[in-house]
Design a protein around this motif. Structure first.
Motif, PDB file in Angstrom:
ATOM      1  N   THR A  78     -77.588  42.330 -13.051  1.00 54.86           N
ATOM      2  CA  THR A  78     -78.512  42.985 -13.964  1.00 54.86           C
ATOM      3  C   THR A  78     -77.756  44.003 -14.804  1.00 54.86           C
ATOM      4  OG1 THR A  78     -79.087  44.605 -12.271  1.00 54.86           O
ATOM      5  CG2 THR A  78     -80.519  42.695 -12.457  1.00 54.86           C
ATOM      6  N   GLY A  79     -78.285  44.276 -15.980  1.00 59.27           N
ATOM      7  CA  GLY A  79     -77.654  45.219 -16.882  1.00 59.27           C
ATOM      8  C   GLY A  79     -76.629  44.600 -17.805  1.00 59.27           C
ATOM      9  N   VAL A  80     -76.309  43.332 -17.612  1.00 56.09           N
ATOM     10  CA  VAL A  80     -75.301  42.658 -18.417  1.00 56.09           C
ATOM     11  C   VAL A  80     -75.914  42.225 -19.753  1.00 56.09           C
ATOM     12  CG1 VAL A  80     -73.805  40.620 -18.537  1.00 56.09           C
ATOM     13  CG2 VAL A  80     -74.064  41.854 -16.383  1.00 56.09           C
ATOM     14  N   GLU A  81     -75.176  42.478 -20.826  1.00 57.23           N
ATOM     15  CA  GLU A  81     -75.604  42.018 -22.149  1.00 57.23           C
ATOM     16  C   GLU A  81     -75.282  40.534 -22.276  1.00 57.23           C
ATOM     17  OE1 GLU A  81     -77.030  43.810 -24.766  1.00 57.23           O
ATOM     18  OE2 GLU A  81     -77.224  45.462 -23.350  1.00 57.23           O
ATOM     19  N   SER A  82     -76.206  39.771 -22.804  1.00 58.46           N
ATOM     20  CA  SER A  82     -75.943  38.347 -23.025  1.00 58.46           C
ATOM     21  C   SER A  82     -76.310  37.989 -24.457  1.00 58.46           C
ATOM     22  CB  SER A  82     -76.739  37.487 -22.038  1.00 58.46           C
ATOM     23  OG  SER A  82     -78.105  37.509 -22.345  1.00 58.46           O
ATOM     24  N   HIS A 116     -73.950  31.353 -20.732  1.00 60.72           N
ATOM     25  CA  HIS A 116     -74.182  30.704 -19.434  1.00 60.72           C
ATOM     26  C   HIS A 116     -74.899  31.676 -18.499  1.00 60.72           C
ATOM     27  CE1 HIS A 116     -72.951  29.816 -15.293  1.00 60.72           C
ATOM     28  NE2 HIS A 116     -72.969  28.550 -15.666  1.00 60.72           N
ATOM     29  N   LEU A 117     -76.014  31.232 -17.922  1.00 65.40           N
ATOM     30  CA  LEU A 117     -76.734  32.047 -16.941  1.00 65.40           C
ATOM     31  C   LEU A 117     -76.558  31.514 -15.521  1.00 65.40           C
ATOM     32  CD1 LEU A 117     -80.170  32.829 -18.659  1.00 65.40           C
ATOM     33  CD2 LEU A 117     -78.265  34.388 -18.272  1.00 65.40           C
ATOM     34  N   LEU A 129     -85.829  32.959 -12.749  1.00 64.23           N
ATOM     35  CA  LEU A 129     -84.497  33.154 -12.185  1.00 64.23           C
ATOM     36  C   LEU A 129     -83.867  34.429 -12.750  1.00 64.23           C
ATOM     37  CD1 LEU A 129     -83.176  29.484 -12.411  1.00 64.23           C
ATOM     38  CD2 LEU A 129     -84.523  30.565 -10.609  1.00 64.23           C
ATOM     39  N   TYR A 130     -84.049  34.651 -14.024  1.00 63.91           N
ATOM     40  CA  TYR A 130     -83.560  35.832 -14.716  1.00 63.91           C
ATOM     41  C   TYR A 130     -84.646  36.311 -15.659  1.00 63.91           C
ATOM     42  CZ  TYR A 130     -78.706  34.627 -13.499  1.00 63.91           C
ATOM     43  OH  TYR A 130     -77.546  34.345 -12.838  1.00 63.91           O
ATOM     44  N   ARG A 131     -84.636  37.603 -15.912  1.00 63.30           N
ATOM     45  CA  ARG A 131     -85.455  38.153 -16.987  1.00 63.30           C
ATOM     46  C   ARG A 131     -84.487  38.793 -17.973  1.00 63.30           C
ATOM     47  NH1 ARG A 131     -90.619  37.465 -15.742  1.00 63.30           N
ATOM     48  NH2 ARG A 131     -91.258  37.670 -13.587  1.00 63.30           N
ATOM     49  N   VAL A 132     -84.503  38.262 -19.186  1.00 64.10           N
ATOM     50  CA  VAL A 132     -83.631  38.758 -20.246  1.00 64.10           C
ATOM     51  C   VAL A 132     -84.530  39.366 -21.309  1.00 64.10           C
ATOM     52  CG1 VAL A 132     -81.888  38.137 -21.971  1.00 64.10           C
ATOM     53  CG2 VAL A 132     -81.938  36.938 -19.771  1.00 64.10           C
ATOM     54  N   ALA A 133     -84.247  40.615 -21.667  1.00 61.51           N
ATOM     55  CA  ALA A 133     -85.082  41.308 -22.648  1.00 61.51           C
ATOM     56  C   ALA A 133     -84.230  41.817 -23.798  1.00 61.51           C
ATOM     57  CB  ALA A 133     -85.804  42.477 -21.987  1.00 61.51           C
ATOM     58  N   ASP A 134     -84.769  41.717 -24.992  1.00 56.92           N
ATOM     59  CA  ASP A 134     -84.126  42.299 -26.154  1.00 56.92           C
ATOM     60  C   ASP A 134     -84.562  43.756 -26.209  1.00 56.92           C
ATOM     61  OD1 ASP A 134     -83.122  43.112 -28.562  1.00 56.92           O
ATOM     62  OD2 ASP A 134     -84.263  41.693 -29.774  1.00 56.92           O
ATOM     63  N   LEU A 135     -83.660  44.673 -25.877  1.00 61.90           N
ATOM     64  CA  LEU A 135     -84.004  46.089 -25.830  1.00 61.90           C
ATOM     65  C   LEU A 135     -83.790  46.786 -27.175  1.00 61.90           C
ATOM     66  CD1 LEU A 135     -82.584  47.000 -22.312  1.00 61.90           C
ATOM     67  CD2 LEU A 135     -84.912  46.356 -22.948  1.00 61.90           C
ATOM     68  N   THR A 164     -76.401  23.250 -16.487  1.00 59.19           N
ATOM     69  CA  THR A 164     -76.182  24.653 -16.817  1.00 59.19           C
ATOM     70  C   THR A 164     -77.364  25.164 -17.630  1.00 59.19           C
ATOM     71  OG1 THR A 164     -73.799  24.302 -16.848  1.00 59.19           O
ATOM     72  CG2 THR A 164     -74.608  26.275 -17.943  1.00 59.19           C
ATOM     73  N   LEU A 165     -77.877  26.309 -17.218  1.00 65.18           N
ATOM     74  CA  LEU A 165     -78.943  26.978 -17.969  1.00 65.18           C
ATOM     75  C   LEU A 165     -78.309  28.073 -18.812  1.00 65.18           C
ATOM     76  CD1 LEU A 165     -81.707  27.374 -15.236  1.00 65.18           C
ATOM     77  CD2 LEU A 165     -81.407  25.535 -16.890  1.00 65.18           C
ATOM     78  N   TYR A 166     -78.738  28.154 -20.071  1.00 67.55           N
ATOM     79  CA  TYR A 166     -78.194  29.125 -21.014  1.00 67.55           C
ATOM     80  C   TYR A 166     -79.276  30.109 -21.430  1.00 67.55           C
ATOM     81  CZ  TYR A 166     -74.401  25.755 -21.341  1.00 67.55           C
ATOM     82  OH  TYR A 166     -73.367  24.906 -21.035  1.00 67.55           O
ATOM     83  N   SER A 167     -78.857  31.301 -21.796  1.00 68.29           N
ATOM     84  CA  SER A 167     -79.789  32.319 -22.249  1.00 68.29           C
ATOM     85  C   SER A 167     -80.416  31.880 -23.572  1.00 68.29           C
ATOM     86  CB  SER A 167     -79.066  33.653 -22.440  1.00 68.29           C
ATOM     87  OG  SER A 167     -79.965  34.627 -22.924  1.00 68.29           O
TER      88      SER A 167
END
Length: 184
Positions: free
Chosen positions: A1-5, A10-11, A96-102, A70-73
């Motif tokens: 968590t906390g990583v910029e993508s 690749h997730l 699996l992941y929650r990716v948010a545009d902050l 492979t799952l990608y962001s």
């Protein structure tokens, strides 16, 4: 968590029997002349299961089923939650992941009911956070919810705030000043 993508990063690499079957369905629909509708439906199913258009195109061209996909962001953003670890199992529909545009954030203000007469859609809001002394963030009231919380006697007011440098983090507490015009 906390990583910029970035979009396309690749997730995770997953094994999914459902994805294997969906890939087989597409390959079966291709050469038999079954019809474009079945091919399009099979492609759409693979896209909804998490494969990219490039992965589907590669499957069609090479006619080789991938046992691991492979799952990608899908977006550029920050990983704010990771629900899996290596070799863990998951079910269809699990996040699996929650990716948010902050780059923009929503701040939810709790406004006491006796102050509601001063709050309107579109008003400017100045926000400060103890974690960021000296910084003032500007936002705009986007809605005034129509229900009063019976325990706190407050109304929730969402405020849209530009956060280009990602200084505001999800879960932070802020103080707010809503600019209200007095008129006669």
């Amino acid at each position: 968590t906390g990583v910029e993508s970035k979009a396309g990063d690749h997730l995770a690499e997953i094994y999914s029997p459902e994805l294997l079957v969906a890939q087989q369905e597409l390959l079966i629909a291709l050469p038999g002349g079954v019809g474009d509708a079945l091919v399009d439906t099979s492609r759409l199913k693979l896209r909804r299961l998490g494969m990219t258009e490039d992965q589907v195109r590669d499957l069609v061209e090479n006619k080789k089923i991938a046992d691991r996909v492979t799952l990608y962001s899908p977006i550029r953003g920050t990983v704010i939650e990771k629900s899996i670890v290596q070799n863990s199992a998951f079910r269809a529909g699990d996040a699996l992941y929650r990716v948010a545009d902050l780059g923009t954030v929503w701040v939810y203000l709790d406004v006491y009911e006796y102050d509601l007469a001063w709050v309107r859609y579109g008003q400017r809001v100045d926000l400060t956070a103890e974690a960021l002394p000296g910084r003032v963030f500007s936002g705009m009231v986007t809605f005034v919810q129509p229900i009063v919380d019976e325990q706190t006697r407050t109304v929730r007011v969402p405020v849209h705030v530009e956060n280009a440098d990602h200084a505001l983090k999800p879960g932070m507490f802020v103080s707010a000043v809503i600019r209200s015009a007095l008129g006669g």
